[in-house]
Design a protein around this motif. Structure first.
Motif, PDB file in Angstrom:
ATOM      1  N   PHE A 297     -58.020 -57.930-104.542  1.00  0.00           N
ATOM      2  CA  PHE A 297     -57.235 -57.813-103.302  1.00  0.00           C
ATOM      3  C   PHE A 297     -56.031 -58.741-103.409  1.00  0.00           C
ATOM      4  CE2 PHE A 297     -61.387 -59.958-102.747  1.00  0.00           C
ATOM      5  CZ  PHE A 297     -60.972 -61.276-102.786  1.00  0.00           C
ATOM      6  N   ARG A 298     -55.186 -58.716-102.365  1.00  0.00           N
ATOM      7  CA  ARG A 298     -53.974 -59.529-102.372  1.00  0.00           C
ATOM      8  C   ARG A 298     -54.286 -60.986-102.027  1.00  0.00           C
ATOM      9  NH1 ARG A 298     -48.971 -55.742-100.276  1.00  0.00           N
ATOM     10  NH2 ARG A 298     -49.589 -53.887-101.475  1.00  0.00           N
ATOM     11  N   SER A 299     -53.458 -61.876-102.526  1.00  0.00           N
ATOM     12  CA  SER A 299     -53.652 -63.313-102.348  1.00  0.00           C
ATOM     13  C   SER A 299     -53.734 -63.717-100.872  1.00  0.00           C
ATOM     14  CB  SER A 299     -52.487 -64.039-103.031  1.00  0.00           C
ATOM     15  OG  SER A 299     -52.578 -65.412-102.838  1.00  0.00           O
ATOM     16  N   GLU A 300     -52.860 -63.151-100.052  1.00  0.00           N
ATOM     17  CA  GLU A 300     -52.775 -63.589 -98.651  1.00  0.00           C
ATOM     18  C   GLU A 300     -54.039 -63.290 -97.835  1.00  0.00           C
ATOM     19  OE1 GLU A 300     -49.585 -61.440 -96.790  1.00  0.00           O
ATOM     20  OE2 GLU A 300     -50.450 -59.513 -97.342  1.00  0.00           O
TER      21      GLU A 300
ATOM     22  N   LEU B 249     -54.314 -59.343-107.322  1.00  0.00           N
ATOM     23  CA  LEU B 249     -53.020 -58.834-106.865  1.00  0.00           C
ATOM     24  C   LEU B 249     -52.219 -59.940-106.194  1.00  0.00           C
ATOM     25  CD1 LEU B 249     -54.157 -55.461-105.185  1.00  0.00           C
ATOM     26  CD2 LEU B 249     -53.161 -55.739-107.458  1.00  0.00           C
ATOM     27  N   ASN B 250     -50.893 -59.897-106.356  1.00  0.00           N
ATOM     28  CA  ASN B 250     -50.051 -60.818-105.590  1.00  0.00           C
ATOM     29  C   ASN B 250     -49.786 -60.202-104.205  1.00  0.00           C
ATOM     30  OD1 ASN B 250     -47.977 -58.951-105.834  1.00  0.00           O
ATOM     31  ND2 ASN B 250     -46.467 -60.435-106.562  1.00  0.00           N
ATOM     32  N   ASN B 251     -48.899 -60.793-103.442  1.00  0.00           N
ATOM     33  CA  ASN B 251     -48.702 -60.330-102.061  1.00  0.00           C
ATOM     34  C   ASN B 251     -47.888 -59.040-101.956  1.00  0.00           C
ATOM     35  OD1 ASN B 251     -50.251 -62.333-100.847  1.00  0.00           O
ATOM     36  ND2 ASN B 251     -48.584 -63.817-101.046  1.00  0.00           N
ATOM     37  N   ASP B 252     -47.382 -58.563-103.095  1.00  0.00           N
ATOM     38  CA  ASP B 252     -46.727 -57.253-103.120  1.00  0.00           C
ATOM     39  C   ASP B 252     -47.613 -56.190-103.759  1.00  0.00           C
ATOM     40  OD1 ASP B 252     -44.408 -58.103-101.886  1.00  0.00           O
ATOM     41  OD2 ASP B 252     -43.393 -58.571-103.779  1.00  0.00           O
ATOM     42  N   GLY B 253     -48.856 -56.565-104.099  1.00  0.00           N
ATOM     43  CA  GLY B 253     -49.749 -55.597-104.731  1.00  0.00           C
ATOM     44  C   GLY B 253     -49.534 -55.453-106.231  1.00  0.00           C
ATOM     45  N   LYS B 254     -48.855 -56.430-106.854  1.00  0.00           N
ATOM     46  CA  LYS B 254     -48.672 -56.386-108.323  1.00  0.00           C
ATOM     47  C   LYS B 254     -49.837 -57.091-109.008  1.00  0.00           C
ATOM     48  CE  LYS B 254     -43.658 -56.158-108.837  1.00  0.00           C
ATOM     49  NZ  LYS B 254     -42.943 -56.871-107.747  1.00  0.00           N
ATOM     50  N   LEU B 255     -50.251 -56.571-110.162  1.00  0.00           N
ATOM     51  CA  LEU B 255     -51.351 -57.180-110.914  1.00  0.00           C
ATOM     52  C   LEU B 255     -50.975 -58.569-111.416  1.00  0.00           C
ATOM     53  CD1 LEU B 255     -52.614 -54.197-113.112  1.00  0.00           C
ATOM     54  CD2 LEU B 255     -53.968 -55.424-111.391  1.00  0.00           C
TER      55      LEU B 255
ATOM     56  N   GLY C 227     -47.809 -62.269-116.053  1.00  0.00           N
ATOM     57  CA  GLY C 227     -47.019 -63.417-115.627  1.00  0.00           C
ATOM     58  C   GLY C 227     -46.768 -63.457-114.124  1.00  0.00           C
ATOM     59  N   VAL C 228     -47.421 -62.573-113.379  1.00  0.00           N
ATOM     60  CA  VAL C 228     -47.212 -62.529-111.928  1.00  0.00           C
ATOM     61  C   VAL C 228     -48.048 -63.617-111.239  1.00  0.00           C
ATOM     62  CG1 VAL C 228     -47.575 -61.141-109.834  1.00  0.00           C
ATOM     63  CG2 VAL C 228     -46.625 -60.074-111.885  1.00  0.00           C
ATOM     64  N   ASP C 229     -47.394 -64.498-110.506  1.00  0.00           N
ATOM     65  CA  ASP C 229     -48.081 -65.553-109.757  1.00  0.00           C
ATOM     66  C   ASP C 229     -48.793 -64.919-108.560  1.00  0.00           C
ATOM     67  OD1 ASP C 229     -48.676 -67.596-107.883  1.00  0.00           O
ATOM     68  OD2 ASP C 229     -47.083 -68.862-108.690  1.00  0.00           O
ATOM     69  N   PRO C 230     -50.095 -65.202-108.375  1.00  0.00           N
ATOM     70  CA  PRO C 230     -50.831 -64.570-107.259  1.00  0.00           C
ATOM     71  C   PRO C 230     -50.160 -64.794-105.899  1.00  0.00           C
ATOM     72  CG  PRO C 230     -52.334 -65.862-108.633  1.00  0.00           C
ATOM     73  CD  PRO C 230     -50.964 -66.073-109.187  1.00  0.00           C
ATOM     74  N   GLN C 231     -49.561 -65.975-105.735  1.00  0.00           N
ATOM     75  CA  GLN C 231     -48.998 -66.284-104.414  1.00  0.00           C
ATOM     76  C   GLN C 231     -47.562 -65.795-104.248  1.00  0.00           C
ATOM     77  OE1 GLN C 231     -50.081 -69.980-102.506  1.00  0.00           O
ATOM     78  NE2 GLN C 231     -51.331 -70.570-104.271  1.00  0.00           N
ATOM     79  N   SER C 232     -47.028 -65.102-105.263  1.00  0.00           N
ATOM     80  CA  SER C 232     -45.667 -64.579-105.154  1.00  0.00           C
ATOM     81  C   SER C 232     -45.652 -63.303-104.322  1.00  0.00           C
ATOM     82  CB  SER C 232     -45.104 -64.298-106.552  1.00  0.00           C
ATOM     83  OG  SER C 232     -45.816 -63.230-107.154  1.00  0.00           O
TER      84      SER C 232
END
Ligand code: NAG
Ligand code: NAG
Ligand code: NAG
Ligand code: NAG
Length: 315
Positions: A251-254, A265-271, A285-290
């Motif tokens: 799920f998303r970080s938030e 997933l980050n907050n835009d739904g990216k892996l 390289g996607v930061d979860p909190q981004s």
């Protein structure tokens, strides 16, 4: 020649399915596109959703591609012999769906406010005899109730098995035990603790098959999460006594209740890296909190809305 042609194709179109690796599916109603991510081009081979019926998001996918494992989440203490779970699973079996495994109750030793099903062992035992025993006769493998990682787990299970045996034996001298095939566990702390938790159960039930049906390194930094993730995955894949595992983080970080850095997933739904690794792919390289996130978008809407009003008043 054939091999040289085939190799890039394989690399471009697919990763090998890992028979142990599963998904704890937490549907996202605000972002249904997140739900579609998990089975596609993925090492994840099975899922559960805390329910007895498959998720609509995966209705078109076959059991052999992405196997659904039904769960009876809890028990109605006023009606412990309710057989809804059994009927729902039998309907799937009778309809030709190849259900091979089912899961017992979720955290029966935990209270409702922490997500547990708060069920007494003797109540759970009544439900087990009605809903699970008949499935064993049809060849379905049964996973015992998944207790919390707390100290109450073992005593709960011992009492449950004792109560279950009493019901099944019905006072006869010839004692019968309830049927079960594997033991699910949950764990949100370090690797050392996880291993000792599992070993304690292997000592109690020699030869037991363990499934880790919820785990993550909760409320830790991204570095700690990633190191824990790599170490546990290797331990699970290399250990014969581990039959299945499902990371808690799809799920998303938030919205995470186990820390903002554990998620797939980050907050835009990216892996994120761990999300992509879990699917058998390389780091993103996607930061979860981004990512902007829902709450940020909502506050932007409010800001824009009030700006519009200010503009209207000025005009
Ligand atoms: C059901 O799935 C299991 C595991 O994938 C397989 O071994 C079995 O042959 C399947 N049964 C049927 C009837 O397709
Ligand atoms: C369940 O087990 C507990 C502890 O072993 C025992 O005290 C109790 O009588 C049992 N209850 C039933 C219904 O078998
Ligand atoms: C039932 O389970 C208990 C506890 O694990 C074990 O000691 C006993 O041998 C089992 N009995 C049968 C009939 O399998
Ligand atoms: C985790 O594993 C990936 C490869 O799967 C590797 O790239 C990464 O450096 C590892 N990270 C840690 C902290 O071990």
């Amino acid at each position: 020649m054939v091999i040289r042609l085939a190799l890039p194709l394989l690399a471009a179109t697919g990763v090998l399915a890992n028979p142990k690796r599963g998904l704890v599916f937490v549907p996202n109603e605000d972002h249904p596109e997140d739900n579609k991510i998990w089975p596609e081009d993925s090492a994840i081979s099975w899922y559960y959703n805390y329910e007895s019926r498959p998720s609509p998001a995966f209705a078109d996918i076959s059991q052999s591609d992405f196997a659904f494992v039904p769960m009876q989440w809890g028990v109605d203490a006023n009606n412990p012999t309710d057989d809804t779970f059994l009927r729902n699973v039998e309907e799937q079996l009778d309809g030709g769906t190849n259900i091979t495994h089912v899961l017992g109750f979720n955290e029966p030793d935990g209270t409702l406010d922490i997500g547990g099903s708060d069920t007494l062992p003797e109540v759970a035992a009544e439900a087990w005899v009605v809903n699970f025993e008949p499935l064993a006769k049809r060849g379905v493998k049964l996973g015992l109730p998944a207790c919390t990682g707390g100290w109450d787990g073992m005593p709960w299970l011992r009492q449950f098995l004792g109560n279950c045996s009493e019901i099944l034996s019905d006072g006869k001298d010839d004692k019968k035990n309830c049927t079960w095939d594997f033991l699910p566990v949950h764990w949100y702390d370090n690797v050392e603790g996880l291993k000792s938790h599992i070993n304690e159960r292997r000592e109690e039930w020699p030869g037991v098959e363990i499934w880790v049906t919820e785990y993550a390194y909760a409320h830790k930094s991204l570095d700690e999460v990633q190191e824990h993730f790599n170490t546990t995955l290797e331990y699970f894949d290399d250990s014969d006594f581990i039959g299945g595992y499902t990371y808690f983080g799809a799920f998303r970080s938030e919205v995470s209740n186990v820390g903002p850095d554990v998620t797939f997933l980050n907050n835009d739904g990216k892996l994120t890296d761990v999300g992509s690794w879990y699917m058998g792919r390389s780091a993103t390289g996607v930061d979860p909190q981004s990512g902007r996130g829902e709450s940020v978008m909502i506050s932007w809407a409010i800001v824009l809305g009030s700006m519009g009003m200010v503009t209207a008043l000025l005009l």
